[in-house]
Structures are given as structure tokens and as C-alpha cells.
Scaffold this motif. Structure first.
Motif, PDB file in Angstrom:
ATOM      1  N   SER A  30       0.838  -1.209   0.000  1.00 42.35           N
ATOM      2  CA  SER A  30       0.000   0.000   0.000  1.00 42.35           C
ATOM      3  C   SER A  30       0.868   1.253   0.000  1.00 42.35           C
ATOM      4  CB  SER A  30      -0.924   0.005   1.227  1.00 42.35           C
ATOM      5  OG  SER A  30      -1.715  -1.152   1.263  1.00 42.35           O
ATOM      6  N   PRO A  31       1.442   1.618  -1.150  1.00 46.01           N
ATOM      7  CA  PRO A  31       2.299   2.805  -1.203  1.00 46.01           C
ATOM      8  C   PRO A  31       1.567   4.096  -0.863  1.00 46.01           C
ATOM      9  CG  PRO A  31       1.840   1.973  -3.420  1.00 46.01           C
ATOM     10  CD  PRO A  31       1.347   0.945  -2.466  1.00 46.01           C
ATOM     11  N   ALA A  32       0.233   4.073  -0.860  1.00 49.05           N
ATOM     12  CA  ALA A  32      -0.515   5.283  -0.501  1.00 49.05           C
ATOM     13  C   ALA A  32      -0.307   5.684   0.951  1.00 49.05           C
ATOM     14  CB  ALA A  32      -2.012   5.073  -0.758  1.00 49.05           C
ATOM     15  N   THR A  33       0.265   4.778   1.767  1.00 49.59           N
ATOM     16  CA  THR A  33       0.548   5.120   3.162  1.00 49.59           C
ATOM     17  C   THR A  33       1.942   5.717   3.340  1.00 49.59           C
ATOM     18  OG1 THR A  33       1.369   2.893   3.670  1.00 49.59           O
ATOM     19  CG2 THR A  33      -0.996   3.308   4.013  1.00 49.59           C
ATOM     20  N   ALA A  34       2.688   5.913   2.252  1.00 53.27           N
ATOM     21  CA  ALA A  34       4.035   6.475   2.348  1.00 53.27           C
ATOM     22  C   ALA A  34       3.981   7.844   3.011  1.00 53.27           C
ATOM     23  CB  ALA A  34       4.671   6.579   0.977  1.00 53.27           C
ATOM     24  N   GLY A  35       4.935   8.083   3.885  1.00 49.72           N
ATOM     25  CA  GLY A  35       5.006   9.349   4.598  1.00 49.72           C
ATOM     26  C   GLY A  35       4.253   9.362   5.908  1.00 49.72           C
ATOM     27  N   LEU A  36       3.543   8.278   6.209  1.00 50.70           N
ATOM     28  CA  LEU A  36       2.715   8.242   7.410  1.00 50.70           C
ATOM     29  C   LEU A  36       3.416   7.519   8.561  1.00 50.70           C
ATOM     30  CD1 LEU A  36      -0.796   7.320   5.939  1.00 50.70           C
ATOM     31  CD2 LEU A  36       0.192   9.591   6.331  1.00 50.70           C
ATOM     32  N   THR A  37       3.136   7.976   9.760  1.00 49.82           N
ATOM     33  CA  THR A  37       3.490   7.258  10.985  1.00 49.82           C
ATOM     34  C   THR A  37       2.185   6.797  11.612  1.00 49.82           C
ATOM     35  OG1 THR A  37       5.484   8.575  11.348  1.00 49.82           O
ATOM     36  CG2 THR A  37       4.559   7.432  13.253  1.00 49.82           C
ATOM     37  N   LEU A  38       2.015   5.486  11.727  1.00 49.50           N
ATOM     38  CA  LEU A  38       0.744   4.910  12.151  1.00 49.50           C
ATOM     39  C   LEU A  38       0.920   4.085  13.412  1.00 49.50           C
ATOM     40  CD1 LEU A  38      -0.464   3.728   8.624  1.00 49.50           C
ATOM     41  CD2 LEU A  38      -1.280   5.726   9.898  1.00 49.50           C
ATOM     42  N   GLU A  39       0.039   4.310  14.365  1.00 53.82           N
ATOM     43  CA  GLU A  39       0.023   3.506  15.584  1.00 53.82           C
ATOM     44  C   GLU A  39      -0.960   2.351  15.403  1.00 53.82           C
ATOM     45  OE1 GLU A  39      -0.767   6.154  18.837  1.00 53.82           O
ATOM     46  OE2 GLU A  39       1.167   7.183  18.625  1.00 53.82           O
ATOM     47  N   LEU A  40      -0.690   1.254  16.086  1.00 54.91           N
ATOM     48  CA  LEU A  40      -1.477   0.033  15.897  1.00 54.91           C
ATOM     49  C   LEU A  40      -1.746  -0.651  17.233  1.00 54.91           C
ATOM     50  CD1 LEU A  40      -2.626  -2.159  13.865  1.00 54.91           C
ATOM     51  CD2 LEU A  40      -0.390  -3.275  14.118  1.00 54.91           C
ATOM     52  N   ILE A  41      -3.015  -0.861  17.530  1.00 52.16           N
ATOM     53  CA  ILE A  41      -3.430  -1.687  18.661  1.00 52.16           C
ATOM     54  C   ILE A  41      -4.611  -2.529  18.191  1.00 52.16           C
ATOM     55  CG2 ILE A  41      -2.613  -0.085  20.435  1.00 52.16           C
ATOM     56  CD1 ILE A  41      -5.508   0.889  20.761  1.00 52.16           C
ATOM     57  N   SER A  42      -5.037  -3.456  19.022  1.00 49.72           N
ATOM     58  CA  SER A  42      -6.219  -4.243  18.681  1.00 49.72           C
ATOM     59  C   SER A  42      -7.434  -3.327  18.589  1.00 49.72           C
ATOM     60  CB  SER A  42      -6.454  -5.324  19.733  1.00 49.72           C
ATOM     61  OG  SER A  42      -5.431  -6.296  19.685  1.00 49.72           O
TER      62      SER A  42
END
Length: 219
Positions: A191-203
Motif C-alpha cells: 500500500s504505497p498510498a501510506t508512504a510518509g505516514l506514521t501509524l500507531e497500531l493496537i487491537s
């Protein structure tokens, strides 16, 4: 796609290798110990023996030749010293990013940590870890020639994955199974559309593929 994963014998990396191989990608994992190669082959990945703490820029770039994407999932691990937090969690990530540019690999995904911040305060080993991760994140996001996504999971567990997550610029604290981290990484690589993003991940409550699409569209 050919995808090269640094830290190829890690718990998340082995899960990711299985997922990517099942999607018929060509997968390679970078490992320090030759005896780990059999586990990678079992996961469907090629093993590349290279120590990113001591490798030259040329050696690191050679490991990435012909790749379409790079994933940095290496870490000094629990019980390591503050020095290794810097040489692995920061230094190896920087080397791998530089090597990706040198090898012509644009897509770069890095596994970071919730709370990572180059200016984080504190003198405990975990504080050093968060600073090292934060510094690495800042470097790779600013690196010209890379399309980088930073993934910051919450507290990692070995619970069975649910396939349901909360993925956003800010999620708050929470746990997440390693299964679901690997599943999210597999989607992010594609998913190159997420380039430049910092994403947090939890359940959470959103299927992984939808969560990645939502994150990209919200940017």
C-alpha cells in the motif's frame, strides 16, 4: 514483488514471511546466524546472512539488490544494553534505509514502537530504546528516495490474531497480537498510498485491509 526483511528471524518477521510467501511474493530475510536459515526456509523465505551492526554500506546494499520493498523489523531485543539500542534499533535502521536508496528500493516499512520519540526523556534502558526508535523513524521518513511508512505497534502479545485492529495516527495505548502486526505489515508493504505516514497500531474492531485503506485515505 521481492521483499527483503531485516531481522528476518524475529517473531514478527517470521509471521510476515509466511504471509508474504502465501501471497506469492518473493521473500528474503536478513539474519545474523546461519543456523536460523532453516526456520526462514520453512516460512517460505530465502535466508541472507548479514550482520547489520557491522555490515558496510556496500554489503547492505547488495542484500537489497533487485528488491521492490524493504521492511526493517530488526531489534536489539529484551535484555540488550543501551549501546545496542543505538547500534541496532537506530544504527541498523539507518544503514538499511541508506542501503535501500543505494539499491534503488523505494518502498520502506519500519517497525517502530508506540511512544518512540527522539526527545523522549529518562535514563532507563527502555527510555534509550524509545529514543533510538524515534531517531530511526525521523531519519527514514526524511530520507530522500524512500517511500516510508512507520508502524508503531502497542504492547506485543502472542495471543492469536483476530484480524481486527485500530490503525491511526494516534490510537492511545493498548495491546496487539504479533499475528495482527504481521498482517498489517503485509498490507502496508503493498500500500504505497501510506508512504510518509506514521501509524500507531493496537487491537480494535476494523479488519486489517480496511484499516490500511482508511489510514491512507485519512492522510
Amino acid at each position: 514483488m521481492r521483499i527483503v526483511i531485516a531481522g528476518g528471524h524475529g517473531q514478527i518477521a517470521l509471521r510476515l514471511e509466511r504471509l508474504l510467501a502465501a501471497r506469492e511474493h518473493e521473500v528474503a530475510g536478513i539474519i545474523r546466524k546461519p543456523e536460523q536459515a532453516a526456520d526462514l526456509r520453512e516460512a517460505g523465505a530465502e535466508a541472507v546472512v548479514l550482520d547489520l551492526e557491522t555490515a558496510s554500506p556496500e554489503e547492505a546494499a547488495a542484500a537489497l539488490e533487485g528488491a521492490d520493498a524493504a521492511v526493517f523489523a530488526a531489534g536489539a531485543g529484551p535484555g540488550s544494553t543501551t549501546e545496542r539500542k543505538d547500534t541496532v534499533d537506530r544504527g541498523a535502521a539507518v544503514l538499511f534505509a541508506d542501503a535501500a536508496v543505494r539499491a534503488g528500493v523505494r518502498r520502506y516499512v519500519i517497525v517502530s514502537s508506540l511512544g518512540a520519540d527522539p526527545h523522549h526523556e529518562g535514563d532507563e534502558i527502555f527510555d534509550h530504546y524509545l529514543r533510538a526508535k524515534g531517531a530511526a523513524d525521523a531519519y527514514v521518513l526524511a530520507k530522500q528516495g524512500l517511500d516510508t511508512t512507520v508502524l508503531r505497534p502497542g504492547m506485543l502479545t502472542n495471543d492469536a490474531g483476530t484480524g481486527l485492529v485500530n490503525l491511526a495516527a494516534s490510537t492511545g495505548r493498548g495491546p496487539v497480537p504479533r499475528d495482527d502486526v504481521a498482517a498489517t505489515l503485509a498490507e502496508l508493504v503493498e500500500s504505497p498510498a501510506t508512504a510518509g505516514l506514521t501509524l500507531e497500531l493496537i487491537s480494535g474492531a476494523v479488519p486489517v485491509a480496511d484499516a490500511v485503506r482508511n489510514a491512507a485515505s485519512a492522510a
